[in-house]
Design a protein around this motif. Structure first.
Motif: not given
Ligand code: C2E
Ligand code: MG
Ligand code: MG
Length: 810
Positions: A666-682
């Motif tokens: 995130x630091x490297x690509x200067x991405x704001x966390x609100x534009x990132x989502x992780x999908x996990x399964x049960x």
């Protein structure tokens, strides 16, 4: 260099004995020397005394007797009276032949008239001297001598006629140096010895024919003292520089005064000779003893030390080869020493080890938890049964050498049994309950196997093998498999927890599917996996098709691993459409891979494969980077900010450095966390709920969104939604497919959306393919939709065009 202990012992004892012998020899020689010298002295003086007291006195008596006997010779008396010298000579000669004397003189009126010797000058002078003062009527016996005569014993007796008148005197003399007197001394004394006489007055030493240097034995000074003091002397003397051991004895003359000395002696040289002989004897004896002791020490140490030690060490060597044989040592019951202790200790140890071996064997061949035979015993018994029976040995050869699972002319069968979803039981109920479940399953399996006379073993964690290499008909196999499936369906009560479980069974046959254990295990495992894929709780037989699948899978796995190394993947992005904004607001990153034949492989195939083979970590990291790179590029070119959703596997999230990796990117690509989502399964949650929960909370704190993917596909547990800080609920395509059929799940999607909203979750529906589905979801108030209706997942470059023309499309 290795030297046997027996030789060391022999060398050591020989050395000790040798030293001891030398010491004793030196000591005894010293003692013996003195003893020999004093003994010699004693002997010499006793010989001298004997000569003086016995020989001389006996001779005196004898000579007197001779004289008396002669004086009774009437014929001789008559002839003397008649002065008939001529006839007297004849008598003399005959008498002389019988007498024990050397000299026989007849005096008449103190004048010599007859003599047995022609040359008697010296004697005559001597005897005439005596006659001058001699009383003719008296008997006298005396010892005397001079240089000319030597040592003599004389007797002078009167010869009387019938009228008892003295008509003459008979003189009988005998030479004491005559061998008949002296030989005794030489014989009894083993070394040179001498008798000699020394007359003080003439100071002359007498020597005798045939004797050695008699005179040289006399030490003048000692002789002087002996004569002067009339005493005996016994000891060492020096004559002309040579040492002697000698005895000196004064000889009484006629008047009782010493007239000379008798001396007997031996030179020290002779004594030394004796001593040397004794030394030689001691040395020879010692040498003989040394040889004897060395031989005895060798024999003793061989039989009593080396042999037991060799036997014990042989036994220890056997132990190291796992051959526990008690050494056959013939032990003396009375024997009580260190070697016996050692032998007894080794015996005890072997006995103890034999006992332990039994226990160890149990531990080595039986599973501690279920008490079933383990993999080792399975192999020991079935890898090569003929071999086992014949040689009582485990087959340690290669597969080819062990192609004998099947008994001669019989069929064999193997059931590979895997407990379904044990992981789930472990994570829900804990490992203790999980272990208890395994135990109970094992016990049920064992009972069934026993009934059918099959061998049951625990092969691994949740895997069991039941087999028989000598079955009659195939019908039994189906019954057995059926029975296992049915029996496992019965719920297990473990500490009050009712657990429903099932097993999947793969069956391989011998010789159809393989002849050796390894092949059969491999094939039944494949069949088991296939059964599991079919939906668990079933059994299936192995067939060659499965093997092809397996081969293909292995091939594909290898290709996948290589592609991961080469980063030979692409990421496509599927747009997510916001119902509120009526526009695309984000994308889901979906990995794409072409296999070695250039064909696309579905992520539903290669992702689980990557998870199984462990290369998901590296691949996941690469996808993460590509996704971040994509969104940074996209957002930097557009006025609007899009978000990106990235699927995360269990193994990835469980990585220790996962959070820090995300932070770094995130630091490297200067991405704001609100534009990132992780999908996990049960499934991610089931693996390790607590740890995953901590990680999710951490990600949430960073401001990253978390979507629960494929909701509806698995357990669809609403519990997770409550306890985890999830932001988004992603309804699975299953619900969407039925959305237009209100009789079945139609209402479910609506319900999930409603419940989700009530829990403040954003709802995404995936797999929207039709306008109707779209409309319906809009009606239900779904926030975001994703599906072919909007767009498939596209490469980055194709997306630009899509975004530009999107409004025209919808
Ligand atoms: P998912 O995360 O549920 O992804 C959605 C899947 O549904 C994608 O399949 C997508 O192409 C497909 N899909 C989307 N819209 C439609 C539609 O209208 N109709 C139909 N029939 N299918 C649609 P895909 O790309 O084959 O991915 C399958 C699964 O593979 C994903 O399911 C995800 O669980 C996994 N996956 C894909 N890429 C990755 C990845 O980068 N990392 C991880 N961990 N898993 C991934
Ligand atoms: Mg997904
Ligand atoms: Mg999904």
């Amino acid at each position: 260099m290795r030297i046997s202990i027996k030789y060391k012992f022999v060398f050591f004892s020989a050395f000790l004995l040798f030293s001891l012998t030398i010491a004793i020899s030196v000591f005894s020689i010293t003692i013996d020397r003195n003893y020999i010298i004093s003994n010699t002295r004693e002997h010499i003086s006793s010989v001298l005394r004997y000569f003086y007291e016995t020989v001389i006195n006996d001779t005196k008596e004898n000579i007197l007797e001779q004289g008396v006997m002669f004086s009774y010779n009437r014929k001789a008396v008559e002839l003397i009276e008649k002065n008939d010298i001529k006839d007297l000579n004849d008598i003399f000669e005959s008498y002389f032949n019988t007498g024990q004397f050397d000299l026989l003189f007849i005096y008449r009126d103190k004048k010599l008239i007859v003599s047995n010797k022609k040359d008697y000058g010296e004697y005559k002078m001597f005897l005439d001297g005596i006659m001058s003062w001699y009383d003719v009527d008296k008997n006298i016996v005396f010892v005397d001598g001079n240089e000319g005569l030597g040592l003599f014993v004389f007797s002078i007796l009167p010869i009387k006629n019938d009228k008892d008148r003295t008509i003459g005197n008979i003189v009988i003399g005998t030479d004491l140096s005559n061998p008949k007197y002296t030989d005794n001394i030489y014989k009894t004394y083993h070394i040179d010895s001498s008798i000699f006489f020394k007359n003080k007055r003439i100071n002359t030493t007498l020597s005798y024919e045939g004797r050695k240097q008699i005179g040289s034995l006399v030490d003048p000074e000692v002789a002087e003292t002996v004569l002067g003091k009339n005493m005996t002397y016994s000891g060492q003397t020096y004559v002309t520089g040579i040492a002697y051991i000698a005895s000196y004895l004064p000889i009484e003359g006629r008047d009782g005064k010493p007239i000379g000395i008798l001396a007997v002696g031996t030179s020290m040289l002779s004594v030394e000779k004796v001593i040397n002989k004794i030394i030689l004897f001691i040395l020879l004896f010692s040498f003989f003893m040394l040889i004897l002791v060395i031989t005895l020490a060798y024999l003793w140490s061989s039989f009593r030390m080396t042999k037991p030690i060799i036997l014990v060490s042989q036994a220890l060597k056997n132990i190291s080869k796992r051959n526990l044989v008690i050494p056959k040592l013939v032990t003396d019951a009375k024997r009580n020493d260190e070697i016996t202790d050692l032998y007894v200790a080794v015996n005890d140890m072997i006995k103890e080890m034999k006992e332990y071996e039994g226990k160890l064997e149990y531990a080595a061949f039986y599973d501690n938890m279920t008490k079933l035979p383990n993999k080792m015993l399975l192999f020991k018994i079935y890898s090569c049964p003929d071999y086992v029976l014949k040689n009582q040995k485990h087959c340690e050869g290669s597969d080819d050498q062990c192609e004998c699972f099947q008994a001669e002319g019989k069929l064999g069968v193997m059931l590979y049994i895997n407990v379904d979803d044990l992981k789930t039981v472990n994570s829900i109920f804990g490992h203790f309950i999980g272990d208890s479940l395994i135990k109970k399953i094992a016990s049920r399996l064992k009972k069934i196997a026993d009934r059918y006379d099959y061998f049951a073993s625990r092969y691994g964690g949740d895997e069991f093998i039941i087999c028989n290499n000598n079955i009659g008909k195939r019908g039994d196999i189906l019954n057995l498999a059926d029975e296992i499936i049915q029996e496992m369906k019965e719920p297990f009560d473990i500490s009050g927890n009712i657990i429903n479980t099932s097993v999947s069974i793969g069956i391989s046959l011998c010789p159809e599917n393989g002849k050796n254990l390894n092949q059969l295990i491999k094939n039944s495992d494949v069949a088991m996996r296939k059964a599991k894929e079919k939906g668990k709780n079933v059994y299936g037989f192995f067939n060659d098709k499965m093997m092809n699948e397996l081969t293909n899978r292995i091939k594909m796995e290898n290709e996948l691993k290589q592609s991961v190394k080469d980063e030979n993947f692409t990421v496509h992005f599927q747009p997510k459409y916001s119902m509120n904004e009526n526009n695309i607001t984000g994308f889901e990153a979906l990995a794409r891979w072409k296999n070695g034949d250039g064909e696309f492989v579905s992520p539903e195939i290669f992702i689980p494969m990557a998870e199984r083979t462990g290369c998901i970590i590296r691949l996941g990291e690469w996808i993460l980077r590509k996704s971040f790179e994509f969104i940074r590029n996209l957002n930097s070119k557009n006025a609007k900010n899009y978000s990106v959703s990235i699927n995360i596997s269990v193994a990835q999230i469980m990585q220790e450095n996962f959070i820090s990796l995300v932070e770094t990117f995130m630091r490297e690509y200067m991405i704001s966390p609100e534009f990132v989502e992780f999908e996990i399964t049960e499934s991610v949650l089931i693996e390790s709920y607590e740890l995953v929960k901590i990680k999710i909370e951490h990600l949430r704190m960073m401001g990253i969104g978390i979507a629960l993917d494929d909701f509806g596909k698995g357990y669809s547990s609403l519990g997770y939604l409550k306890t985890l800080p999830i932001t988004t609920l992603k309804i699975d395509k299953i619900f969407i497919d039925d959305i237009l059929d209100p009789g079945r799940n139609g209402n479910l999607a609506e319900d999930i959306i409603r419940i989700g909203h009530r829990m403040n979750l954003k709802i995404i529906a995936e797999g929207i393919e039709t306008k109707e589905q779209f409309e319906m979801l809009k009606k239900y108030g779904c926030d975001i939709i994703q599906g072919y209706y909007i767009s498939k997942a596209l490469p980055e470059n194709d997306l630009i065009g899509l975004l530009n023309n999107f409004n025209n499309l919808i």
